[in-house]
Write a protein that holds these residues in place. Structure first.
Motif, PDB file in Angstrom:
ATOM      1  N   GLY A 124     -25.206  -0.430  16.442  1.00 22.52           N
ATOM      2  CA  GLY A 124     -26.583  -0.846  16.697  1.00 22.52           C
ATOM      3  C   GLY A 124     -27.028  -1.986  15.789  1.00 22.52           C
ATOM      4  O   GLY A 124     -27.729  -2.900  16.228  1.00 22.52           O
ATOM      5  N   LEU A 125     -26.617  -1.944  14.519  1.00 23.11           N
ATOM      6  CA  LEU A 125     -26.950  -3.034  13.596  1.00 23.11           C
ATOM      7  C   LEU A 125     -26.251  -4.330  13.974  1.00 23.11           C
ATOM      8  O   LEU A 125     -26.855  -5.407  13.929  1.00 23.11           O
ATOM      9  CB  LEU A 125     -26.586  -2.651  12.163  1.00 23.11           C
ATOM     10  N   VAL A 126     -24.976  -4.245  14.345  1.00 24.39           N
ATOM     11  CA  VAL A 126     -24.242  -5.455  14.734  1.00 24.39           C
ATOM     12  C   VAL A 126     -24.875  -6.079  15.981  1.00 24.39           C
ATOM     13  O   VAL A 126     -25.107  -7.290  16.033  1.00 24.39           O
ATOM     14  CB  VAL A 126     -22.744  -5.139  14.967  1.00 24.39           C
ATOM     15  N   VAL A 127     -25.186  -5.255  16.970  1.00 24.17           N
ATOM     16  CA  VAL A 127     -25.800  -5.766  18.194  1.00 24.17           C
ATOM     17  C   VAL A 127     -27.185  -6.332  17.902  1.00 24.17           C
ATOM     18  O   VAL A 127     -27.538  -7.428  18.350  1.00 24.17           O
ATOM     19  CB  VAL A 127     -25.876  -4.662  19.278  1.00 24.17           C
ATOM     20  N   GLY A 128     -27.987  -5.596  17.138  1.00 24.33           N
ATOM     21  CA  GLY A 128     -29.346  -6.051  16.821  1.00 24.33           C
ATOM     22  C   GLY A 128     -29.351  -7.339  16.019  1.00 24.33           C
ATOM     23  O   GLY A 128     -30.128  -8.261  16.289  1.00 24.33           O
ATOM     24  N   PRO A 140     -36.150 -21.295  16.234  1.00 23.38           N
ATOM     25  CA  PRO A 140     -36.266 -20.968  14.807  1.00 23.38           C
ATOM     26  C   PRO A 140     -37.609 -20.357  14.403  1.00 23.38           C
ATOM     27  O   PRO A 140     -37.686 -19.670  13.385  1.00 23.38           O
ATOM     28  CB  PRO A 140     -36.065 -22.318  14.109  1.00 23.38           C
ATOM     29  N   ILE A 141     -38.635 -20.555  15.194  1.00 28.54           N
ATOM     30  CA  ILE A 141     -39.940 -19.997  14.858  1.00 28.54           C
ATOM     31  C   ILE A 141     -39.923 -18.467  14.863  1.00 28.54           C
ATOM     32  O   ILE A 141     -40.681 -17.811  14.160  1.00 28.54           O
ATOM     33  CB  ILE A 141     -41.029 -20.524  15.817  1.00 28.54           C
ATOM     34  N   VAL A 142     -39.025 -17.882  15.651  1.00 23.63           N
ATOM     35  CA  VAL A 142     -38.952 -16.427  15.782  1.00 23.63           C
ATOM     36  C   VAL A 142     -38.450 -15.796  14.486  1.00 23.63           C
ATOM     37  O   VAL A 142     -38.951 -14.776  14.043  1.00 23.63           O
ATOM     38  CB  VAL A 142     -38.049 -16.035  16.971  1.00 23.63           C
ATOM     39  N   GLY A 143     -37.453 -16.399  13.857  1.00 24.57           N
ATOM     40  CA  GLY A 143     -36.869 -15.839  12.641  1.00 24.57           C
ATOM     41  C   GLY A 143     -35.791 -14.826  12.955  1.00 24.57           C
ATOM     42  O   GLY A 143     -35.740 -14.244  14.037  1.00 24.57           O
ATOM     43  N   SER A 144     -34.919 -14.622  11.997  1.00 22.01           N
ATOM     44  CA  SER A 144     -33.818 -13.675  12.151  1.00 22.01           C
ATOM     45  C   SER A 144     -34.053 -12.511  11.197  1.00 22.01           C
ATOM     46  O   SER A 144     -34.238 -12.700  10.004  1.00 22.01           O
ATOM     47  CB  SER A 144     -32.493 -14.366  11.809  1.00 22.01           C
ATOM     48  N   ASP A 145     -34.050 -11.309  11.730  1.00 30.27           N
ATOM     49  CA  ASP A 145     -34.234 -10.135  10.892  1.00 30.27           C
ATOM     50  C   ASP A 145     -33.282  -9.038  11.330  1.00 30.27           C
ATOM     51  O   ASP A 145     -32.686  -9.098  12.390  1.00 30.27           O
ATOM     52  CB  ASP A 145     -35.682  -9.646  10.946  1.00 30.27           C
ATOM     53  N   LEU A 146     -33.130  -8.051  10.466  1.00 31.34           N
ATOM     54  CA  LEU A 146     -32.273  -6.926  10.814  1.00 31.34           C
ATOM     55  C   LEU A 146     -32.967  -6.075  11.865  1.00 31.34           C
ATOM     56  O   LEU A 146     -34.153  -5.773  11.746  1.00 31.34           O
ATOM     57  CB  LEU A 146     -31.974  -6.081   9.586  1.00 31.34           C
ATOM     58  N   ALA A 147     -32.228  -5.735  12.861  1.00 32.30           N
ATOM     59  CA  ALA A 147     -32.750  -4.883  13.930  1.00 32.30           C
ATOM     60  C   ALA A 147     -31.643  -3.936  14.364  1.00 32.30           C
ATOM     61  O   ALA A 147     -30.467  -4.262  14.274  1.00 32.30           O
ATOM     62  CB  ALA A 147     -33.207  -5.736  15.105  1.00 32.30           C
ATOM     63  N   VAL A 148     -32.031  -2.771  14.807  1.00 33.21           N
ATOM     64  CA  VAL A 148     -31.079  -1.796  15.319  1.00 33.21           C
ATOM     65  C   VAL A 148     -31.317  -1.676  16.816  1.00 33.21           C
ATOM     66  O   VAL A 148     -32.432  -1.430  17.252  1.00 33.21           O
ATOM     67  CB  VAL A 148     -31.249  -0.425  14.628  1.00 33.21           C
ATOM     68  N   ALA A 149     -30.260  -1.866  17.591  1.00 31.06           N
ATOM     69  CA  ALA A 149     -30.370  -1.804  19.047  1.00 31.06           C
ATOM     70  C   ALA A 149     -29.510  -0.664  19.565  1.00 31.06           C
ATOM     71  O   ALA A 149     -28.537  -0.263  18.935  1.00 31.06           O
ATOM     72  CB  ALA A 149     -29.900  -3.124  19.659  1.00 31.06           C
ATOM     73  N   GLY A 150     -29.875  -0.171  20.717  1.00 30.40           N
ATOM     74  CA  GLY A 150     -29.045   0.838  21.364  1.00 30.40           C
ATOM     75  C   GLY A 150     -29.552   2.251  21.175  1.00 30.40           C
ATOM     76  O   GLY A 150     -30.537   2.502  20.488  1.00 30.40           O
ATOM     77  N   PRO A 151     -28.846   3.194  21.778  1.00 31.48           N
ATOM     78  CA  PRO A 151     -29.274   4.595  21.771  1.00 31.48           C
ATOM     79  C   PRO A 151     -28.955   5.302  20.454  1.00 31.48           C
ATOM     80  O   PRO A 151     -27.862   5.815  20.263  1.00 31.48           O
ATOM     81  CB  PRO A 151     -28.483   5.199  22.932  1.00 31.48           C
ATOM     82  N   GLN A 152     -29.905   5.322  19.538  1.00 32.05           N
ATOM     83  CA  GLN A 152     -29.679   5.956  18.241  1.00 32.05           C
ATOM     84  C   GLN A 152     -29.729   7.483  18.319  1.00 32.05           C
ATOM     85  O   GLN A 152     -29.421   8.169  17.347  1.00 32.05           O
ATOM     86  CB  GLN A 152     -30.691   5.427  17.222  1.00 32.05           C
ATOM     87  N   ALA A 153     -30.087   8.012  19.463  1.00 28.17           N
ATOM     88  CA  ALA A 153     -30.073   9.467  19.642  1.00 28.17           C
ATOM     89  C   ALA A 153     -28.648  10.015  19.611  1.00 28.17           C
ATOM     90  O   ALA A 153     -28.453  11.225  19.429  1.00 28.17           O
ATOM     91  CB  ALA A 153     -30.752   9.846  20.947  1.00 28.17           C
ATOM     92  N   LEU A 154     -27.661   9.146  19.765  1.00 31.10           N
ATOM     93  CA  LEU A 154     -26.270   9.592  19.678  1.00 31.10           C
ATOM     94  C   LEU A 154     -25.944  10.146  18.295  1.00 31.10           C
ATOM     95  O   LEU A 154     -24.997  10.921  18.143  1.00 31.10           O
ATOM     96  CB  LEU A 154     -25.325   8.434  20.002  1.00 31.10           C
ATOM     97  N   ILE A 155     -26.712   9.747  17.287  1.00 26.65           N
ATOM     98  CA  ILE A 155     -26.501  10.276  15.939  1.00 26.65           C
ATOM     99  C   ILE A 155     -26.657  11.797  15.956  1.00 26.65           C
ATOM    100  O   ILE A 155     -25.890  12.520  15.316  1.00 26.65           O
ATOM    101  CB  ILE A 155     -27.476   9.621  14.941  1.00 26.65           C
ATOM    102  N   LEU A 156     -27.652  12.287  16.683  1.00 27.30           N
ATOM    103  CA  LEU A 156     -27.861  13.731  16.772  1.00 27.30           C
ATOM    104  C   LEU A 156     -26.687  14.429  17.452  1.00 27.30           C
ATOM    105  O   LEU A 156     -26.274  15.512  17.038  1.00 27.30           O
ATOM    106  CB  LEU A 156     -29.163  14.030  17.509  1.00 27.30           C
TER     107      LEU A 156
END
Length: 182
Positions: A124-128, A140-156
């Motif tokens: 999720g971090l790599v994709v985000g 460039p106005i948007v900026g680059s930040d860390l984001a987590v993408a995808g179904p994080q419910a898989l952790i459960l």
């Protein structure tokens, strides 16, 4: 077999995508609540305000970094799924050869659970981050930040598999102790 096919799809997608010379596109919701142009109004009812939901940015001649970032926008989940299927097939092979309540199966179930638990946020971090960097490289106005993408419910689900693996391990140990006392 499915894990092998997914692995081949991963390699094939990566190679063909990096060799492609076409445009790349990415969507961003940075301008999510921006008002639409008043010069060309949408056919909406009076009193309704329209705003954009997503912006689609396309680059005709992308750099190698942009092409790699676009590849990182979806391919990590394919790699994650391939490896999870491989671990799952090993788990099923252990069940078929040893039986369901054995030490081998409990270890493989725990390994699959830990892989899903740790691999989900990493993918999720790599994709985000890839998506964020790609958007930033085009706007460039948007900026680059860390984001987590995808179904994080898989952790459960991964944690549940780890717990079940530990329970099965204790059950195997208790059965061995019981067999030793009889």
């Amino acid at each position: 077999m499915l894990a092998v096919l997914s692995g081949l799809a991963f390699v094939g997608t990566a190679v063909t995508h990096m060799l492609d010379d076409g445009a790349i596109c990415v969507e961003t919701d940075f301008w999510q609540n921006a008002s639409l142009a008043k010069e060309q109004p949408l056919p909406i009812n009076k009193g309704v305000d329209a705003s954009s939901s997503a912006a689609r940015l396309c680059q005709d001649s992308p750099s190698v970094g942009q092409r790699a970032a676009e590849l990182g926008d979806g391919l990590p989940w394919l790699l994650f799924g391939t490896l999870a299927l491989l671990l799952f097939s090993r788990l099923l092979k252990g069940v078929m050869s040893e039986g369901p309540f054995t030490d081998v199966v409990s270890r493989r179930l725990s390994a699959l659970g830990w892989f899903v638990t740790v691999g989900t946020p990493i993918a999720g971090l790599v994709v985000g981050w890839s998506h964020s960097w790609l958007v930033d490289s085009m706007a460039p106005i948007v900026g680059s930040d860390l984001a987590v993408a995808g179904p994080q419910a898989l952790i459960l689900a991964g944690l549940a598999a780890v717990i079940m693996g530990k329970i099965m391990h204790e059950g195997v140990r208790m059965r061995e102790d019981l067999e030793g006392t009889i």
